[in-house]
Write an enzyme that holds these catalytic residues in place. Structure first.
Site, mmCIF file in Angstrom:
data_model
loop_
_atom_site.group_PDB
_atom_site.id
_atom_site.type_symbol
_atom_site.label_atom_id
_atom_site.label_comp_id
_atom_site.label_asym_id
_atom_site.label_seq_id
_atom_site.Cartn_x
_atom_site.Cartn_y
_atom_site.Cartn_z
ATOM 1 N N ASN A 1 10.196 8.547 54.617
ATOM 2 C CA ASN A 1 10.511 9.056 55.953
ATOM 3 C C ASN A 1 11.982 9.463 56.009
ATOM 4 O O ASN A 1 12.814 8.816 56.638
ATOM 5 C CB ASN A 1 10.172 8.005 57.019
ATOM 6 C CG ASN A 1 10.202 8.564 58.413
ATOM 7 O OD1 ASN A 1 10.731 9.641 58.669
ATOM 8 N ND2 ASN A 1 9.642 7.812 59.349
ATOM 9 N N GLU B 1 12.878 -1.661 59.513
ATOM 10 C CA GLU B 1 12.310 -1.226 58.233
ATOM 11 C C GLU B 1 11.870 0.216 58.387
ATOM 12 O O GLU B 1 11.444 0.634 59.464
ATOM 13 C CB GLU B 1 11.096 -2.062 57.822
ATOM 14 C CG GLU B 1 11.410 -3.472 57.374
ATOM 15 C CD GLU B 1 11.399 -4.460 58.521
ATOM 16 O OE1 GLU B 1 11.981 -5.541 58.359
ATOM 17 O OE2 GLU B 1 10.833 -4.156 59.583
ATOM 18 N N VAL C 1 8.423 9.023 68.461
ATOM 19 C CA VAL C 1 8.365 10.160 69.379
ATOM 20 C C VAL C 1 7.150 10.990 68.989
ATOM 21 O O VAL C 1 6.848 11.169 67.809
ATOM 22 C CB VAL C 1 9.656 11.001 69.297
ATOM 23 C CG1 VAL C 1 9.538 12.285 70.100
ATOM 24 C CG2 VAL C 1 10.854 10.188 69.761
ATOM 25 N N TYR D 1 18.895 7.054 61.171
ATOM 26 C CA TYR D 1 19.430 5.699 61.174
ATOM 27 C C TYR D 1 20.833 5.650 60.561
ATOM 28 O O TYR D 1 21.731 5.007 61.101
ATOM 29 C CB TYR D 1 18.481 4.734 60.457
ATOM 30 C CG TYR D 1 17.103 4.676 61.059
ATOM 31 C CD1 TYR D 1 16.898 4.817 62.430
ATOM 32 C CD2 TYR D 1 15.976 4.488 60.266
ATOM 33 C CE1 TYR D 1 15.632 4.770 62.986
ATOM 34 C CE2 TYR D 1 14.705 4.429 60.815
ATOM 35 C CZ TYR D 1 14.539 4.577 62.170
ATOM 36 O OH TYR D 1 13.285 4.528 62.728
#
Length: 146
Positions: A102, A97, A65, A109
């Protein structure tokens, strides 16, 4: 996603990542027929996602995004669309991955049901050499009556 979207996609990719994909990588994904979408807002591309499906496994290759639009649920929307597409294509598991650095993506996730299943050493380019990748996966279940 179409070839005509690649200027907008590349502009986002270059703002979002220190080591962005090339236009050629995106073009190769489109030529291969990988499911790929853009997310638009007021007719402007603000995000995108690409999925690869083979046999009964899917792999989220890229989900992004625009940095200016992050933190508003767009990434979650794209991720769910990719997972739903994998389910529609009868994939039993979806992999991805992510860089260990991050943390926002990792939290997203996890919150969507992905679990860490492994690590790929030195997978990503980084400023000081290479960075590992966390490998994450989610199992997809199907209604047996469908």
């Amino acid at each position: 996603m179409r070839d005509s979207d690649l200027d907008a996609v590349m502009a986002i990719e270059q703002r979002a990542y220190p080591f962005p994909w090339t236009r050629g990588i995106f073009r190769d994904c489109l030529k291969a027929g990988y499911p790929a979408w853009v997310l638009t807002e007021h007719q402007l591309v603000i995000g995108y996602g690409i999925l690869s499906v083979a046999a009964d496994e899917a792999h989220i290759l890229n989900v992004c995004v625009s940095p200016e639009r992050q933190g508003r649920g767009h990434g979650r929307y794209l991720l769910r669309a990719l997972v739903n597409s994998a389910r529609d294509l009868r994939a039993g598991r979806v992999f991805l991955e992510v860089r260990p650095s991050n943390l926002g993506a990792i939290c997203l996730y996890h919150s969507e049901g992905f679990n860490e299943i492994g690590r790929r050493p030195r997978y990503y380019p980084a400023r000081d050499g290479r960075e590992d990748a966390l490998v994450m996966a989610i199992e997809l279940f199907f209604d047996e009556m469908a």
